[in-house]
Motif scaffolding. Structure first.
Motif, PDB file in Angstrom:
ATOM      1  N   LEU A   3       0.830  -1.209   0.000  1.00 53.17           N
ATOM      2  CA  LEU A   3       0.000   0.000   0.000  1.00 53.17           C
ATOM      3  C   LEU A   3       0.865   1.260   0.000  1.00 53.17           C
ATOM      4  CD1 LEU A   3      -2.848  -0.845   2.533  1.00 53.17           C
ATOM      5  CD2 LEU A   3      -3.060  -0.546   0.082  1.00 53.17           C
ATOM      6  N   THR A   4       1.909   1.255   0.810  1.00 51.79           N
ATOM      7  CA  THR A   4       2.803   2.409   0.858  1.00 51.79           C
ATOM      8  C   THR A   4       3.500   2.597  -0.478  1.00 51.79           C
ATOM      9  OG1 THR A   4       3.158   1.942   3.190  1.00 51.79           O
ATOM     10  CG2 THR A   4       4.680   3.477   2.149  1.00 51.79           C
ATOM     11  N   GLY A   5       3.956   1.509  -1.078  1.00 55.69           N
ATOM     12  CA  GLY A   5       4.610   1.581  -2.386  1.00 55.69           C
ATOM     13  C   GLY A   5       3.675   2.092  -3.466  1.00 55.69           C
ATOM     14  N   PHE A   6       2.458   1.567  -3.485  1.00 54.30           N
ATOM     15  CA  PHE A   6       1.489   2.057  -4.462  1.00 54.30           C
ATOM     16  C   PHE A   6       1.133   3.522  -4.208  1.00 54.30           C
ATOM     17  CE2 PHE A   6       0.236  -2.449  -5.399  1.00 54.30           C
ATOM     18  CZ  PHE A   6       0.530  -2.388  -6.755  1.00 54.30           C
ATOM     19  N   GLY A   7       1.092   3.914  -2.932  1.00 50.97           N
ATOM     20  CA  GLY A   7       0.825   5.303  -2.602  1.00 50.97           C
ATOM     21  C   GLY A   7       1.880   6.231  -3.155  1.00 50.97           C
ATOM     22  N   VAL A   8       3.145   5.862  -2.969  1.00 58.92           N
ATOM     23  CA  VAL A   8       4.244   6.671  -3.514  1.00 58.92           C
ATOM     24  C   VAL A   8       4.182   6.684  -5.032  1.00 58.92           C
ATOM     25  CG1 VAL A   8       6.764   6.801  -3.717  1.00 58.92           C
ATOM     26  CG2 VAL A   8       5.714   6.346  -1.503  1.00 58.92           C
ATOM     27  N   LEU A  12       3.755  10.081  -7.252  1.00 58.33           N
ATOM     28  CA  LEU A  12       4.712  10.490  -8.283  1.00 58.33           C
ATOM     29  C   LEU A  12       4.062  10.542  -9.662  1.00 58.33           C
ATOM     30  CD1 LEU A  12       7.889   8.529  -7.130  1.00 58.33           C
ATOM     31  CD2 LEU A  12       7.410  10.958  -6.874  1.00 58.33           C
ATOM     32  N   PHE A  13       3.236   9.558  -9.970  1.00 59.38           N
ATOM     33  CA  PHE A  13       2.550   9.522 -11.255  1.00 59.38           C
ATOM     34  C   PHE A  13       1.582  10.692 -11.386  1.00 59.38           C
ATOM     35  CE2 PHE A  13      -0.283   7.207 -14.386  1.00 59.38           C
ATOM     36  CZ  PHE A  13       0.647   7.229 -15.405  1.00 59.38           C
ATOM     37  N   GLY A  14       0.915  11.046 -10.308  1.00 59.53           N
ATOM     38  CA  GLY A  14       0.014  12.196 -10.309  1.00 59.53           C
ATOM     39  C   GLY A  14       0.755  13.500 -10.535  1.00 59.53           C
ATOM     40  N   LEU A  30      -3.552   5.887  -0.031  1.00 55.56           N
ATOM     41  CA  LEU A  30      -2.791   4.637   0.034  1.00 55.56           C
ATOM     42  C   LEU A  30      -1.533   4.774   0.883  1.00 55.56           C
ATOM     43  CD1 LEU A  30      -3.055   3.324  -3.642  1.00 55.56           C
ATOM     44  CD2 LEU A  30      -4.186   2.421  -1.611  1.00 55.56           C
ATOM     45  N   PHE A  31      -0.838   5.907   0.781  1.00 54.13           N
ATOM     46  CA  PHE A  31       0.386   6.104   1.554  1.00 54.13           C
ATOM     47  C   PHE A  31       0.100   6.124   3.052  1.00 54.13           C
ATOM     48  CE2 PHE A  31       3.490   8.860   3.665  1.00 54.13           C
ATOM     49  CZ  PHE A  31       4.649   8.150   3.385  1.00 54.13           C
ATOM     50  N   VAL A  32      -0.892   6.879   3.463  1.00 55.76           N
ATOM     51  CA  VAL A  32      -1.213   6.962   4.893  1.00 55.76           C
ATOM     52  C   VAL A  32      -1.746   5.616   5.400  1.00 55.76           C
ATOM     53  CG1 VAL A  32      -2.681   8.099   6.596  1.00 55.76           C
ATOM     54  CG2 VAL A  32      -1.571   9.455   4.823  1.00 55.76           C
ATOM     55  N   ALA A  33      -2.584   4.949   4.602  1.00 52.49           N
ATOM     56  CA  ALA A  33      -3.092   3.630   5.005  1.00 52.49           C
ATOM     57  C   ALA A  33      -1.960   2.608   5.076  1.00 52.49           C
ATOM     58  CB  ALA A  33      -4.167   3.159   4.027  1.00 52.49           C
ATOM     59  N   GLY A  34      -1.052   2.648   4.108  1.00 52.62           N
ATOM     60  CA  GLY A  34       0.084   1.727   4.121  1.00 52.62           C
ATOM     61  C   GLY A  34       0.989   1.954   5.314  1.00 52.62           C
ATOM     62  N   LEU A  35       1.213   3.221   5.642  1.00 54.21           N
ATOM     63  CA  LEU A  35       2.029   3.538   6.810  1.00 54.21           C
ATOM     64  C   LEU A  35       1.375   3.005   8.082  1.00 54.21           C
ATOM     65  CD1 LEU A  35       4.621   5.075   7.613  1.00 54.21           C
ATOM     66  CD2 LEU A  35       3.172   7.066   7.977  1.00 54.21           C
ATOM     67  N   ALA A  36       0.062   3.143   8.166  1.00 56.76           N
ATOM     68  CA  ALA A  36      -0.657   2.637   9.338  1.00 56.76           C
ATOM     69  C   ALA A  36      -0.582   1.117   9.422  1.00 56.76           C
ATOM     70  CB  ALA A  36      -2.109   3.094   9.292  1.00 56.76           C
ATOM     71  N   PHE A  37      -0.642   0.435   8.289  1.00 55.42           N
ATOM     72  CA  PHE A  37      -0.561  -1.025   8.315  1.00 55.42           C
ATOM     73  C   PHE A  37       0.851  -1.512   8.613  1.00 55.42           C
ATOM     74  CE2 PHE A  37      -4.610  -1.236   5.847  1.00 55.42           C
ATOM     75  CZ  PHE A  37      -5.280  -2.052   6.726  1.00 55.42           C
ATOM     76  N   VAL A  38       1.862  -0.781   8.148  1.00 61.47           N
ATOM     77  CA  VAL A  38       3.242  -1.224   8.346  1.00 61.47           C
ATOM     78  C   VAL A  38       3.655  -1.089   9.807  1.00 61.47           C
ATOM     79  CG1 VAL A  38       5.653  -0.675   7.817  1.00 61.47           C
ATOM     80  CG2 VAL A  38       3.994  -0.836   5.979  1.00 61.47           C
ATOM     81  N   ILE A  39       3.402   0.064  10.415  1.00 65.43           N
ATOM     82  CA  ILE A  39       3.872   0.259  11.787  1.00 65.43           C
ATOM     83  C   ILE A  39       2.764   0.139  12.816  1.00 65.43           C
ATOM     84  CG2 ILE A  39       5.801   1.678  11.036  1.00 65.43           C
ATOM     85  CD1 ILE A  39       4.342   4.130  12.017  1.00 65.43           C
ATOM     86  N   GLY A  40       1.536  -0.036  12.391  1.00 65.33           N
ATOM     87  CA  GLY A  40       0.411  -0.192  13.314  1.00 65.33           C
ATOM     88  C   GLY A  40      -0.315   1.123  13.550  1.00 65.33           C
TER      89      GLY A  40
END
Length: 115
Positions: A3-8, A12-14, A30-40
């Protein structure tokens, strides 16, 4: 991590596609959700809402809100400034890690390939 990777990627694509609002909004979410899933969730909340990081958090999350409202250029500028304020303590750690990577290490020093 995905999720974090897709967010970045979407962020960048945007930006490459002249600050496309939809891609930037998807990238932010996606970036904020991925960060939340990675570190809790609890550690994410503690990271963003520390007293000494309140200015950085307000710029970063304010930029996300501004992008979602529909002003992508102003929002991205706010996000980038907030991102650098939030993660400025992490940059020396990242540089130290890059210096220890065999392929990238020689290029990260001021001497180049000569040691």
């Amino acid at each position: 991590m995905g999720l974090t990777g897709f967010g970045v990627f979407f962020l960048l694509f945007g930006m490459v596609l002249f600050f496309d609002k939809a891609l930037l909004a998807i990238g932010n979410i996606l970036f904020v959700a991925g960060l939340a899933f990675v570190i809790g969730l609890e550690r994410t909340f503690k990271f963003f809402f520390q007293r000494h990081k309140s200015k950085a958090t307000s710029f970063f999350l304010g930029g996300v809100v501004v992008v979602l409202i529909g002003w992508p250029i102003i929002g991205v500028v706010l996000e980038i400034y907030g991102f650098f304020l939030l993660f400025r303590g992490f940059f020396p750690v990242a540089v130290g890690f890059i210096r220890r990577v065999p392929v990238l290490g020689p290029y990260s020093t001021s001497q180049g390939l000569v040691e």
